[in-house]
Design a protein around this motif. Structure first.
Motif, PDB file in Angstrom:
ATOM      1  N   ILE A 185      15.423  -1.731   7.480  1.00 45.96           N
ATOM      2  CA  ILE A 185      16.281  -0.870   7.957  1.00 45.96           C
ATOM      3  C   ILE A 185      17.365  -2.170   8.623  1.00 45.96           C
ATOM      4  CG2 ILE A 185      17.330   1.987   9.229  1.00 45.96           C
ATOM      5  CD1 ILE A 185      14.844   3.070   7.775  1.00 45.96           C
ATOM      6  N   THR A 186      16.626  -2.409   9.615  1.00 52.12           N
ATOM      7  CA  THR A 186      17.437  -3.370  10.658  1.00 52.12           C
ATOM      8  C   THR A 186      17.710  -4.586   9.820  1.00 52.12           C
ATOM      9  OG1 THR A 186      15.388  -2.792  12.256  1.00 52.12           O
ATOM     10  CG2 THR A 186      16.735  -5.308  12.611  1.00 52.12           C
ATOM     11  N   ALA A 187      17.150  -4.251   8.492  1.00 54.93           N
ATOM     12  CA  ALA A 187      17.639  -6.153   8.065  1.00 54.93           C
ATOM     13  C   ALA A 187      18.801  -5.604   6.626  1.00 54.93           C
ATOM     14  CB  ALA A 187      16.170  -7.334   7.426  1.00 54.93           C
ATOM     15  N   GLY A 188      18.884  -4.455   6.860  1.00 56.96           N
ATOM     16  CA  GLY A 188      20.124  -3.984   6.231  1.00 56.96           C
ATOM     17  C   GLY A 188      19.683  -3.235   4.492  1.00 56.96           C
ATOM     18  N   TYR A 189      18.040  -2.919   4.558  1.00 53.69           N
ATOM     19  CA  TYR A 189      17.898  -1.835   3.890  1.00 53.69           C
ATOM     20  C   TYR A 189      18.595  -0.200   3.596  1.00 53.69           C
ATOM     21  CZ  TYR A 189      16.135  -5.894   1.694  1.00 53.69           C
ATOM     22  OH  TYR A 189      16.473  -7.944   1.547  1.00 53.69           O
ATOM     23  N   GLN A 190      18.528   0.096   2.424  1.00 57.35           N
ATOM     24  CA  GLN A 190      18.067   1.606   2.431  1.00 57.35           C
ATOM     25  C   GLN A 190      16.890   1.366   1.769  1.00 57.35           C
ATOM     26  OE1 GLN A 190      20.899   3.550  -0.259  1.00 57.35           O
ATOM     27  NE2 GLN A 190      19.222   5.803  -0.148  1.00 57.35           N
ATOM     28  N   VAL A 191      15.680   1.986   2.476  1.00 56.11           N
ATOM     29  CA  VAL A 191      14.494   2.674   2.062  1.00 56.11           C
ATOM     30  C   VAL A 191      14.281   3.575   1.151  1.00 56.11           C
ATOM     31  CG1 VAL A 191      11.860   2.798   2.297  1.00 56.11           C
ATOM     32  CG2 VAL A 191      13.440   1.072   3.959  1.00 56.11           C
ATOM     33  N   THR A 192      13.831   3.032  -0.443  1.00 53.61           N
ATOM     34  CA  THR A 192      13.998   4.220  -1.140  1.00 53.61           C
ATOM     35  C   THR A 192      12.408   5.131  -1.748  1.00 53.61           C
ATOM     36  OG1 THR A 192      13.896   3.130  -3.237  1.00 53.61           O
ATOM     37  CG2 THR A 192      16.160   3.560  -2.378  1.00 53.61           C
ATOM     38  N   LYS A 193      11.629   4.229  -1.361  1.00 56.29           N
ATOM     39  CA  LYS A 193       9.912   5.102  -1.622  1.00 56.29           C
ATOM     40  C   LYS A 193       9.221   4.086  -0.875  1.00 56.29           C
ATOM     41  CE  LYS A 193       6.977   5.919  -5.782  1.00 56.29           C
ATOM     42  NZ  LYS A 193       7.197   7.340  -5.370  1.00 56.29           N
ATOM     43  N   THR A 194       8.393   4.780  -0.124  1.00 56.53           N
ATOM     44  CA  THR A 194       7.243   4.280   0.798  1.00 56.53           C
ATOM     45  C   THR A 194       5.581   4.380  -0.012  1.00 56.53           C
ATOM     46  OG1 THR A 194       6.935   5.906   2.547  1.00 56.53           O
ATOM     47  CG2 THR A 194       8.373   3.280   2.687  1.00 56.53           C
ATOM     48  N   LEU A 195       4.605   3.583  -0.318  1.00 51.62           N
ATOM     49  CA  LEU A 195       3.128   4.385  -0.090  1.00 51.62           C
ATOM     50  C   LEU A 195       2.551   3.299   0.332  1.00 51.62           C
ATOM     51  CD1 LEU A 195       1.816   6.437  -2.393  1.00 51.62           C
ATOM     52  CD2 LEU A 195       2.084   4.858  -3.745  1.00 51.62           C
ATOM     53  N   ASP A 196       1.677   4.174   1.030  1.00 48.88           N
ATOM     54  CA  ASP A 196       0.392   3.506   2.248  1.00 48.88           C
ATOM     55  C   ASP A 196      -0.755   4.187   2.149  1.00 48.88           C
ATOM     56  OD1 ASP A 196      -0.552   1.292   3.938  1.00 48.88           O
ATOM     57  OD2 ASP A 196       0.909   2.172   5.450  1.00 48.88           O
ATOM     58  N   ALA A 197      -1.550   3.918   0.878  1.00 51.46           N
ATOM     59  CA  ALA A 197      -2.255   4.454   0.114  1.00 51.46           C
ATOM     60  C   ALA A 197      -3.957   3.884   0.649  1.00 51.46           C
ATOM     61  CB  ALA A 197      -2.661   5.354  -1.101  1.00 51.46           C
ATOM     62  N   ALA A 198      -5.043   4.839  -0.203  1.00 52.31           N
ATOM     63  CA  ALA A 198      -6.173   4.648  -0.253  1.00 52.31           C
ATOM     64  C   ALA A 198      -5.794   3.435  -1.256  1.00 52.31           C
ATOM     65  CB  ALA A 198      -6.524   5.381  -0.490  1.00 52.31           C
ATOM     66  N   ASP A 199      -6.187   2.929  -1.726  1.00 52.57           N
ATOM     67  CA  ASP A 199      -5.558   2.167  -2.725  1.00 52.57           C
ATOM     68  C   ASP A 199      -4.583   0.778  -3.257  1.00 52.57           C
ATOM     69  OD1 ASP A 199      -4.399   3.122  -4.641  1.00 52.57           O
ATOM     70  OD2 ASP A 199      -5.612   3.371  -7.127  1.00 52.57           O
ATOM     71  N   ARG A 200      -3.335   1.151  -2.310  1.00 49.72           N
ATOM     72  CA  ARG A 200      -2.513   0.311  -3.121  1.00 49.72           C
ATOM     73  C   ARG A 200      -1.225   0.543  -1.607  1.00 49.72           C
ATOM     74  NH1 ARG A 200      -0.999   3.283  -9.006  1.00 49.72           N
ATOM     75  NH2 ARG A 200      -3.049   3.121  -8.367  1.00 49.72           N
ATOM     76  N   TYR A 201       0.083   0.067  -1.950  1.00 54.70           N
ATOM     77  CA  TYR A 201       0.636  -0.386  -1.007  1.00 54.70           C
ATOM     78  C   TYR A 201       2.163  -0.620  -1.905  1.00 54.70           C
ATOM     79  CZ  TYR A 201       2.519  -1.897   3.630  1.00 54.70           C
ATOM     80  OH  TYR A 201       3.303  -1.917   4.667  1.00 54.70           O
ATOM     81  N   PHE A 202       2.708  -0.258  -1.297  1.00 56.70           N
ATOM     82  CA  PHE A 202       4.354  -0.250  -1.873  1.00 56.70           C
ATOM     83  C   PHE A 202       5.383   0.317  -1.283  1.00 56.70           C
ATOM     84  CE2 PHE A 202       7.763   1.554  -4.773  1.00 56.70           C
ATOM     85  CZ  PHE A 202       7.322   0.709  -5.959  1.00 56.70           C
ATOM     86  N   ILE A 203       6.741  -0.766  -1.365  1.00 52.57           N
ATOM     87  CA  ILE A 203       7.810  -0.389  -0.627  1.00 52.57           C
ATOM     88  C   ILE A 203       8.932  -0.666  -1.595  1.00 52.57           C
ATOM     89  CG2 ILE A 203       8.898  -0.476   1.655  1.00 52.57           C
ATOM     90  CD1 ILE A 203       6.993  -1.003   3.398  1.00 52.57           C
ATOM     91  N   LYS A 204      10.072  -0.110  -1.775  1.00 52.59           N
ATOM     92  CA  LYS A 204      10.822  -0.846  -2.538  1.00 52.59           C
ATOM     93  C   LYS A 204      12.453  -0.119  -1.467  1.00 52.59           C
ATOM     94  CE  LYS A 204      13.826   0.078  -6.563  1.00 52.59           C
ATOM     95  NZ  LYS A 204      14.269   1.405  -8.082  1.00 52.59           N
ATOM     96  N   ALA A 205      13.429  -1.157  -1.215  1.00 54.11           N
ATOM     97  CA  ALA A 205      14.214  -1.004  -0.617  1.00 54.11           C
ATOM     98  C   ALA A 205      15.470  -1.355  -1.323  1.00 54.11           C
ATOM     99  CB  ALA A 205      14.108  -1.882   1.179  1.00 54.11           C
ATOM    100  N   ILE A 206      16.971  -0.678  -0.742  1.00 55.25           N
ATOM    101  CA  ILE A 206      18.081  -0.693  -1.700  1.00 55.25           C
ATOM    102  C   ILE A 206      18.823  -2.061  -0.984  1.00 55.25           C
ATOM    103  CG2 ILE A 206      19.950  -0.407  -3.020  1.00 55.25           C
ATOM    104  CD1 ILE A 206      18.307   1.656  -4.574  1.00 55.25           C
ATOM    105  N   LYS A 207      19.336  -3.223  -1.217  1.00 57.09           N
ATOM    106  CA  LYS A 207      20.318  -3.772  -0.354  1.00 57.09           C
ATOM    107  C   LYS A 207      21.446  -3.218   0.105  1.00 57.09           C
ATOM    108  CE  LYS A 207      23.597  -7.718  -0.596  1.00 57.09           C
ATOM    109  NZ  LYS A 207      23.466  -8.957  -1.251  1.00 57.09           N
ATOM    110  N   ASN A 208      21.358  -2.675   1.164  1.00 59.59           N
ATOM    111  CA  ASN A 208      22.649  -1.698   1.166  1.00 59.59           C
ATOM    112  C   ASN A 208      24.164  -2.450   1.018  1.00 59.59           C
ATOM    113  OD1 ASN A 208      22.097   0.692   2.168  1.00 59.59           O
ATOM    114  ND2 ASN A 208      21.005   0.034   4.877  1.00 59.59           N
TER     115      ASN A 208
END
Length: 199
Positions: A176-199
């Motif tokens: 967010i500080t770097a100028g993105y909009q975070v649309t999905k996060t997953l910090d799970a027991a078997d995977r990790y995923f973050i998607k962020a769109i350029k604002n």
């Protein structure tokens, strides 16, 4: 961005790298699906290593799509090209991702798979990747194992012992500080995923 000895470390282990980790194809397929790549996309694979992600990206973007695979380890990238150069539409570039300047158009997506902890200046990386993205282009940071697992593996290796993966909440804040909009996060027991769109 990197210490020279870290590059040396990855160059040295390039030949054995693929035998040290099993590729969970179904999990990687699911992660790539979550990214929502489209046919014809122009994708940057940041920190491509031996190219584990390349066939999965290629399947998603099809023959009209283009991939630029960037890694600072010439030996790792040579392995990637040997395995996947035949897929077509892939450019292999040996470069520090922080110095990398794309020769092509801007990217629809930047994917960072099993690589993000190795980046020293993470906010600078995010800002730099943002400059390589089209409007509404996106950055995906993902791992096919949990954050705890990533940090445990790195803790046991002298060359990468300080390369830690922060929580998705923390990384989301940086994005967010770097100028993105975070649309999905997953910090799970078997995977990790973050998607962020350029604002």
């Amino acid at each position: 961005m990197y210490m020279g000895n870290e590059c040396e470390f990855f160059d040295k282990i390039a030949n054995e790298w693929d035998s040290t980790r099993t590729v969970d194809a179904s999990k990687i397929t699911e992660l790539v699906k979550m990214a929502w790549l489209e046919p014809g996309f122009n994708v940057l694979d940041a920190g491509s290593g031996t190219g584990v992600l390349l066939p999965f990206i290629k399947k998603a973007i099809g023959s009209a799509g283009k991939i630029t695979a960037v890694d600072f380890s010439a030996n790792m990238l040579a392995k990637a090209e040997e395995k996947y150069g035949g897929l077509g539409g892939i450019t292999f570039t040996v470069a520090d991702i922080m110095e990398f300047e794309p020769e092509t158009d801007l990217f629809d997506a930047v994917l960072c798979f099993n690589f993000f902890p190795h980046i020293k200046d993470k906010l600078k990386f995010m800002t730099r990747m943002r400059s390589h993205l089209k409007e509404k282009g996106f950055l995906v940071i993902m791992h096919d194992i949990s954050r705890q697992h990533v940090n445990a593996v790195h803790r046991d290796s002298a060359a990468v012992k300080n390369d830690r993966l922060a929580s998705a909440e923390t990384v989301g804040g940086w994005l967010i500080t770097a100028g993105y909009q975070v649309t999905k996060t997953l910090d799970a027991a078997d995977r990790y995923f973050i998607k962020a769109i350029k604002n």
